[in-house]
Design an enzyme around this catalytic site. Structure first.
Site, PDB file in Angstrom:
ATOM      1  CD  GLU A 103      -3.320  -0.395   2.004  1.00 35.39           C
ATOM      2  OE1 GLU A 103      -4.323  -1.104   1.945  1.00 35.39           O
ATOM      3  OE2 GLU A 103      -3.157   0.459   2.888  1.00 35.39           O
ATOM      4  CG  HIS A 137       8.542 -29.260   1.757  1.00 28.93           C
ATOM      5  ND1 HIS A 137       9.372 -30.320   1.460  1.00 28.93           N
ATOM      6  CD2 HIS A 137       9.004 -28.730   2.919  1.00 28.93           C
ATOM      7  CE1 HIS A 137      10.273 -30.454   2.420  1.00 28.93           C
ATOM      8  NE2 HIS A 137      10.079 -29.498   3.319  1.00 28.93           N
ATOM      9  CE  LYS A 183     -11.092   1.681   3.016  1.00 28.99           C
ATOM     10  NZ  LYS A 183     -10.670   2.474   4.164  1.00 28.99           N
TER      11      LYS A 183
HETATM   12  O1  PA5 Z   1      -3.569   1.192   5.856  1.00 26.73           O
HETATM   13  C1  PA5 Z   1      -4.658   1.698   5.656  1.00 26.73           C
HETATM   14  O2  PA5 Z   1      -4.853   2.929   5.728  1.00 26.73           O
HETATM   15  C2  PA5 Z   1      -5.866   0.821   5.347  1.00 26.73           C
HETATM   16  O3  PA5 Z   1      -5.522  -0.512   5.275  1.00 26.73           O
HETATM   17  C3  PA5 Z   1      -6.929   1.002   6.428  1.00 26.73           C
HETATM   18  O4  PA5 Z   1      -6.382   0.637   7.662  1.00 26.73           O
HETATM   19  C4  PA5 Z   1      -8.146   0.129   6.149  1.00 26.73           C
HETATM   20  O5  PA5 Z   1      -8.640   0.405   4.877  1.00 26.73           O
HETATM   21  C5  PA5 Z   1      -9.222   0.358   7.208  1.00 26.73           C
HETATM   22  O6  PA5 Z   1      -9.590   1.712   7.275  1.00 26.73           O
HETATM   23  P1  PA5 Z   1     -10.418   2.270   8.507  1.00 26.73           P
HETATM   24  O7  PA5 Z   1      -9.552   2.176   9.720  1.00 26.73           O
HETATM   25  O8  PA5 Z   1     -10.749   3.684   8.175  1.00 26.73           O
HETATM   26  O9  PA5 Z   1     -11.652   1.422   8.630  1.00 26.73           O
END
Ligand code: PA5
Length: 466
Positions: free
Chosen positions: A292, A321, A435
């Site tokens: 990310e 394996h 999202k």
């Molecule tokens: O790293 C990130 O920002 C994302 O993985 C969020 O943690 C994830 O999408 C969850 O978002 P939120 O905490 O707003 O529900």
């Protein structure tokens, strides 16, 4: 504070070991140092918010106060969250609590079972709800969402809230829910304030994947008896090391630079392979952090770059394996990072071989730790024979301090790598689009226009269905 430590071992990426074609020469590493050191300096000056988490005293004391209420008072602790609001919790639990922790019927470990729900699979959820249905009085739910608008977490929360209110009544239900969310705004903050839930804070400016050392990751850890002070102390100790502008003494600088180099010379895949079951979910956490943060279309100047190393997780010895055939003989397009543990804190002796199988005698009387670490060396040796670059993160042992060090090391490595790639490591626009498309497909009024665009494109075309 224990003196247990982790170190990055980078000899096995060097040209002296794997040859000039795939290895890094001293002069290339010096050039990487020249490029990286100013970036370390910049990151030290404009420190990202996550870097201050190990120094914050308010968050751990708020976490301990809530954990103190909950730990002895419930049998099940359930985290509802996804991505950065779940992966760190899972990683800490797997690393720092026993493998059979959840099956501890005699309460030897003194804390509740931990479940982390990071999906909306109806089969999984139905099975869990069926099991938990008559245990609700003894179950506390920690809903973690910075925004509160993430569909998965919101859906889980709505299911649990309804269940609790129906079975226990609104007043009791409210004691069974703890919300970890933004201090002031967002849907979950609104709900929590309105219902009167206990809350903990997702710190400002700290993205989900950098939040494990905040109340996001610390509450479930503290409730399950994990030494959160050790985690934070480990992170603080690592902060000193990774702030160094002496490139050759800075494991985050070296790690980021080596990864950056290999990405640019045809090895865009980073495999993390722990040789310790307890560390397996840390590679899941790393996978999100790396993917990310570094997978981006545009650089900071707005130019299209489409960069991002692909993180892959594997587990030693299991994946020897399964994956190692590809890793050795397939394309030489990967950088391997092994996680290796010196002292496992316990051991298992292997029994004698039966008379009819003397060929197993070499195992008899030896320890599983020796076998596991020998297999790590054997796999690394085999990869090096085929000129595959290998890094290792060596753990003296697995404990709160070393896990805190590892988390901080990789967070700062990611920040430095972001600078090397000249991208913003802290946003995730592609995740946001997914999202929003979900909102559209689920019928949210304010995403109607998007739904009109998506629906025809995503309809199954029978012509292509065979
Ligand atoms: O790293 C990130 O920002 C994302 O993985 C969020 O943690 C994830 O999408 C969850 O978002 P939120 O905490 O707003 O529900």
């Amino acid at each position: 504070m224990s003196d247990a430590w982790i170190k990055l071992y980078y000899k096995n990426v060097m040209a002296d070991v794997i040859g000039a074609e795939h290895g890094i020469s001293n002069s290339v590493l010096d050039d990487l140092a020249d490029k990286t050191v100013p970036l370390i300096g910049e990151l030290n000056e404009g420190r990202a918010a996550y870097r201050e988490l190990p120094y914050n005293e308010d968050y751990p004391s708020a976490v301990k106060a809530v954990a103190g209420d909950v730990r002895g008072a419930c049998e099940n602790f359930v985290v509802l969250g996804i991505g950065g609001s779940a992966l760190g919790n899972i990683a800490l639990q797997t690393a720092l609590n026993p493998y059979m922790y959840n099956l501890d019927e005699g309460q030897r470990y003194g804390g509740p079972r931990l479940f982390v729900f990071d999906n909306v699979d109806p089969v999984q959820a139905a099975s869990f709800l069926d099991w938990i249905g008559d245990k609700l009085e003894n179950t506390v739910f920690n809903v973690i969402s910075k925004s509160g608008r993430t569909a998965e977490t919101a859906a889980q929360f709505l299911v649990i809230r309804e269940l609790l209110e129906k079975r226990l009544g609104a007043e009791k239900a409210k004691r069974q829910i703890i919300a970890t969310t933004d201090a002031n705004e967002g849907t979950m903050r609104k709900i929590a304030d309105d219902a009167g839930y206990r809350t903990l804070v997702v710190p400002d400016g700290v993205g989900g994947r950098f939040s494990v050392l905040s109340p996001v990751g610390l509450l479930s850890a503290a409730v399950c008896g994990i030494d959160i002070d050790g985690l934070l102390a480990g992170a603080r100790a690592m902060d000193k090391v990774v702030s160094s502008t002496d490139f050759y003494a800075n494991p985050a600088g070296l790690n980021a630079a080596i990864n950056f180099h290999y990405y640019n010379v045809g090895k865009p895949i980073s495999v993390m392979m722990p040789y310790a079951y307890g560390l397996k979910d840390l590679s899941d956490w790393y996978r999100q952090l790396w993917a990310e943060s570094l997978g981006k279309t545009k650089d900071v100047s707005g130019k299209d770059v489409f960069v991002g190393p692909t993180p892959v997780k594997a587990l030693g010895t299991t994946d020897q394996h399964s994956q190692v055939q590809l890793y050795r003989e397939g394309p030489n397009d990967k950088l391997f990072t092994f996680l290796q543990v010196k002292d496992f804190g316990c051991d298992v002796e292997i029994g004698p071989a039966p008379d009819c199988a003397p060929e197993l005698g070499y195992l008899a009387g030896t320890k599983m730790s020796k076998l596991l670490n020998s297999e790590k060396l054997a796999t690394e040796y085999a990869l090096l024979k085929d000129k595959r670059p290998c890094l290792s993160v060596m753990f003296d042992k697995v404990c709160g301090e070393t896990i805190g060090q590892f988390i901080y090391l990789y967070e700062v490595t990611t920040s430095i790598a972001g600078r090397l790639f000249a991208i913003n490591a802290y946003d995730q626009p592609a995740v946001e689009l997914g999202k929003e498309a979900t909102f559209a497909l689920m019928g949210r009024e304010d995403f109607k226009e998007m739904a009109e665009e998506i629906t025809p494109k995503m309809q199954i075309d029978e012509k292509f269905l065979v």
